[in-house]
Scaffold this active site. Structure first.
Site, PDB file in Angstrom:
ATOM      1  N   ALA A 199       0.803  -1.228   0.000  1.00 24.55           N
ATOM      2  CA  ALA A 199       0.000   0.000   0.000  1.00 24.55           C
ATOM      3  C   ALA A 199       0.832   1.272   0.000  1.00 24.55           C
ATOM      4  O   ALA A 199       0.338   2.334  -0.399  1.00 24.55           O
ATOM      5  CB  ALA A 199      -0.936   0.000   1.214  1.00 24.55           C
ATOM      6  N   ALA A 213       0.513   1.318  -5.949  1.00 26.65           N
ATOM      7  CA  ALA A 213      -0.701   1.477  -5.146  1.00 26.65           C
ATOM      8  C   ALA A 213      -1.160   2.933  -5.125  1.00 26.65           C
ATOM      9  O   ALA A 213      -2.345   3.234  -5.291  1.00 26.65           O
ATOM     10  CB  ALA A 213      -0.462   0.971  -3.724  1.00 26.65           C
ATOM     11  N   HIS A 223      -3.249  -4.334 -17.633  1.00 30.63           N
ATOM     12  CA  HIS A 223      -4.147  -3.175 -17.712  1.00 30.63           C
ATOM     13  C   HIS A 223      -4.516  -2.810 -19.145  1.00 30.63           C
ATOM     14  O   HIS A 223      -5.519  -2.137 -19.376  1.00 30.63           O
ATOM     15  CB  HIS A 223      -3.545  -1.971 -16.973  1.00 30.63           C
ATOM     16  CG  HIS A 223      -2.459  -1.261 -17.716  1.00 30.63           C
ATOM     17  ND1 HIS A 223      -1.133  -1.595 -17.596  1.00 30.63           N
ATOM     18  CD2 HIS A 223      -2.507  -0.219 -18.578  1.00 30.63           C
ATOM     19  CE1 HIS A 223      -0.416  -0.800 -18.359  1.00 30.63           C
ATOM     20  NE2 HIS A 223      -1.213   0.043 -18.964  1.00 30.63           N
ATOM     21  N   HIS A 239       1.395  -6.656 -23.046  1.00 27.33           N
ATOM     22  CA  HIS A 239       0.416  -5.702 -23.572  1.00 27.33           C
ATOM     23  C   HIS A 239       0.148  -5.906 -25.064  1.00 27.33           C
ATOM     24  O   HIS A 239      -0.998  -6.060 -25.490  1.00 27.33           O
ATOM     25  CB  HIS A 239       0.903  -4.263 -23.360  1.00 27.33           C
ATOM     26  CG  HIS A 239       1.115  -3.885 -21.933  1.00 27.33           C
ATOM     27  ND1 HIS A 239       0.437  -4.481 -20.896  1.00 27.33           N
ATOM     28  CD2 HIS A 239       1.925  -2.953 -21.358  1.00 27.33           C
ATOM     29  CE1 HIS A 239       0.823  -3.932 -19.752  1.00 27.33           C
ATOM     30  NE2 HIS A 239       1.727  -3.014 -20.015  1.00 27.33           N
ATOM     31  N   MET A 262     -10.582   4.951 -40.821  1.00 29.52           N
ATOM     32  CA  MET A 262     -10.276   4.168 -42.009  1.00 29.52           C
ATOM     33  C   MET A 262      -9.690   5.090 -43.063  1.00 29.52           C
ATOM     34  O   MET A 262     -10.324   6.070 -43.467  1.00 29.52           O
ATOM     35  CB  MET A 262     -11.546   3.501 -42.545  1.00 29.52           C
ATOM     36  CG  MET A 262     -11.341   2.696 -43.810  1.00 29.52           C
ATOM     37  SD  MET A 262     -10.499   1.122 -43.522  1.00 29.52           S
ATOM     38  CE  MET A 262     -11.882   0.126 -42.965  1.00 29.52           C
TER      39      MET A 262
END
Length: 521
Positions: A43, A48, A218, A280, A409
């Site tokens: 923590a 954190a 994430h 990722h 696009m």
């Protein structure tokens, strides 16, 4: 949504079952009967303070963490009081000069949900004290034994995962016979290669079942990443195009315009492939290349991701370019003889019916000339080009992950005017313009909420992790042994020139004279 609006619709979900995405989508946002204890391990650390607690605060503000059920516990070795932790977190959650009295009042209420426990990561004393504090919270909320929920978030270095897991299992696991549960969330890196990842998975797997383990990446919580399955499988126009007959190549690119910024010693242990590409960018690759799942149930989606990973053929030496920016070794925490890449461009090839012959270029780098992350799907040339416009560039479908989330696009159209000349333009969906007033949640907010709901769709399963490390471990071992050298490149550049040559060799056709400009509001 205020906490008074929360309502529970009883469901028969086993303690560690992952309900389907569709089930969750059709439910009201509800709470369960038991209290919810969220424990942030580590923590007092940077992760954190900068990510975990801010995500919890935003969930609280939006009504997803009702104060009559939730308590947040911080656990770390640092000996500080509850108020000291709250004071340290304050500046990461709200800037006082920009905050209204109402925001400061909400912040104060949130901070008072946080209690701090100090203890070691490898002895039972601290964890027994933590269990005592959690149990007191559960008693105060009149939770029936077996109905309470406990979530442990590992904002810790992976080296302590095994010992912390043992302590939680020995001291802090609750009974779950009345719908309660214990879940753990572990951060990357999940090991440094196949062997270490499997060792870590085995150590944790002996203590917790797979449905209790949430390996967080994430990137899987980003808005445009979560949109990929919808784009691919909810739009008829993409279904016949998304294959080797129409697509020439796919790029998945991550660029940062800064270096290691004082984290050189830590980064040098991992390098850009372990830090960004193996996790990722490979997750984005899976969503782009996987087959259509049977349903939106988390296990069906993750089954297809594993299949495409297992279809990747071994990486060829001549389809890899590594780089290291000049000045990287000036950091006193980085060894003078470091070969750790701060840039890498790697071509993956998939041996299956859909993708045979299509190169997937995964590229990531630090200290480059721009900051962005995007996906670039380049289509093949138009056969029989009567307009002689191939030199202007091919059609491309671009997904901008960050910054300025967008999808566009690139098309060839007629240049306005009397002449029959062509120019490249775009069909553009820019989120800030199209969805004005809509807040795009931070990735950590989504993923923490998913862990509370029990939805594992956006988390990495053990066999998926194993398959991803199998792809990169042989290359990583050669880099570690110095057999594969990093090429120096100038900070602020595009990276090594050899990376552009590799891109050209892979068949990518550069568009000259066209620049996408994010629309203004």
């Amino acid at each position: 949504m205020g906490s008074s609006e929360w309502h529970i619709e009883k469901r028969s979900i086993s303690p560690n079952e992952s309900p389907s995405f569709r089930d969750l989508a059709n439910l009201e946002i509800t709470s369960e009967t038991g209290s919810l204890s969220i424990v942030v391990l580590g923590a007092s650390g940077d992760l954190a303070k900068k990510k975990t607690f801010p995500a919890l605060y935003h969930l609280y503000r939006q009504g997803f963490l009702p104060p009559d059920e939730v308590r947040i516990f911080g656990y770390a070795r640092t000996k500080i009081s509850d108020d000291e932790l709250r004071s340290r977190l304050h500046g990461y959650l709200v800037q006082d000069k920009d905050a209204s009295p109402e925001q400061l009042d909400v912040l104060s209420k949130f901070l008072h949900l946080i209690k701090y426990v100090s203890g070691s990561y490898d002895s039972e004393d601290g964890f027994r004290l933590l269990d005592k504090e959690i149990s007191e919270h559960e008693s105060s909320k009149n939770s029936s034994e077996g109905s309470s929920r406990r979530l442990f978030y590992f904002a810790l270095p992976p080296s302590v995962y095994p010992s912390v897991s043992k302590m939680i299992k020995a001291c802090c696991v609750n009974k779950s016979d009345l719908g309660g549960w214990t879940r753990i969330v572990v951060e990357k890196p999940f090991g440094k290669d196949l062997e270490s990842a499997e060792q870590l998975s085995t150590q944790i797997g002996k203590l917790f079942d797979e449905p209790q383990i949430y390996r967080i990446d994430h990137y899987l919580g980003k808005e445009l990443v979560q949109n990929m399955l919808v784009l691919r499988f909810a739009n008829r126009m993409f279904l016949p195009l998304w294959n080797r007959d129409n697509i020439a190549n796919v790029q998945i690119v991550f660029r940062e315009d800064f270096g290691t910024d004082g984290r050189g010693g830590y980064f040098d242990q991992y390098g850009i492939i372990r830090d960004i590409i193996q996790n990722h960018l490979l997750q984005v690759f899976c969503l782009l290349a996987m087959e259509k799942p049977v349903s939106l149930k988390p296990e069906h989606i993750r089954d297809e991701k594993v299949k495409v990973l297992e279809s990747v053929v071994p990486i060829k030496d001549d389809e890899v370019v590594l780089g290291q920016y000049e000045g990287y070794k000036d950091d006193p925490t980085v060894p003078d003889n470091s070969n750790t890449p701060t840039f890498a461009s790697v071509i993956l090839r998939v041996h299956n019916e859909r993708w045979e012959g299509v190169p997937f270029i995964l590229k990531a780098g630090k200290a480059l000339g721009s900051r962005k992350a995007d996906v670039r799907v380049q289509f093949k040339d138009v056969p029989g080009d009567i307009f002689k416009c191939q030199k202007q560039g091919r059609n491309e479908f671009v997904i901008r992950l960050q910054p300025h989330e967008a999808m566009y696009m690139k098309l060839t159209v007629k240049q306005p005017g009397l002449e029959m000349s062509t120019v490249q333009s775009e069909l553009d969906l820019s989120y800030r313009q199209r969805y004005q007033g809509a807040t795009i949640p931070e990735a950590y907010e989504r993923l923490i909420l998913d862990t509370i709901r029990g939805d594992q769709q956006h988390f990495v399963r053990r066999d998926e992790l194993k398959a991803s490390w199998k792809i990169f471990t042989p290359l990583l071992h050669r880099i570690d042994k110095g057999e594969f050298k990093s090429i120096p490149y100038e900070p602020g550049s595009r990276g090594p020139a050899q990376a552009d040559e590799l891109l050209e060799k892979a068949g990518y056709v550069q568009t000259h004279g066209y620049i996408w400009i994010p629309p203004t509001l």
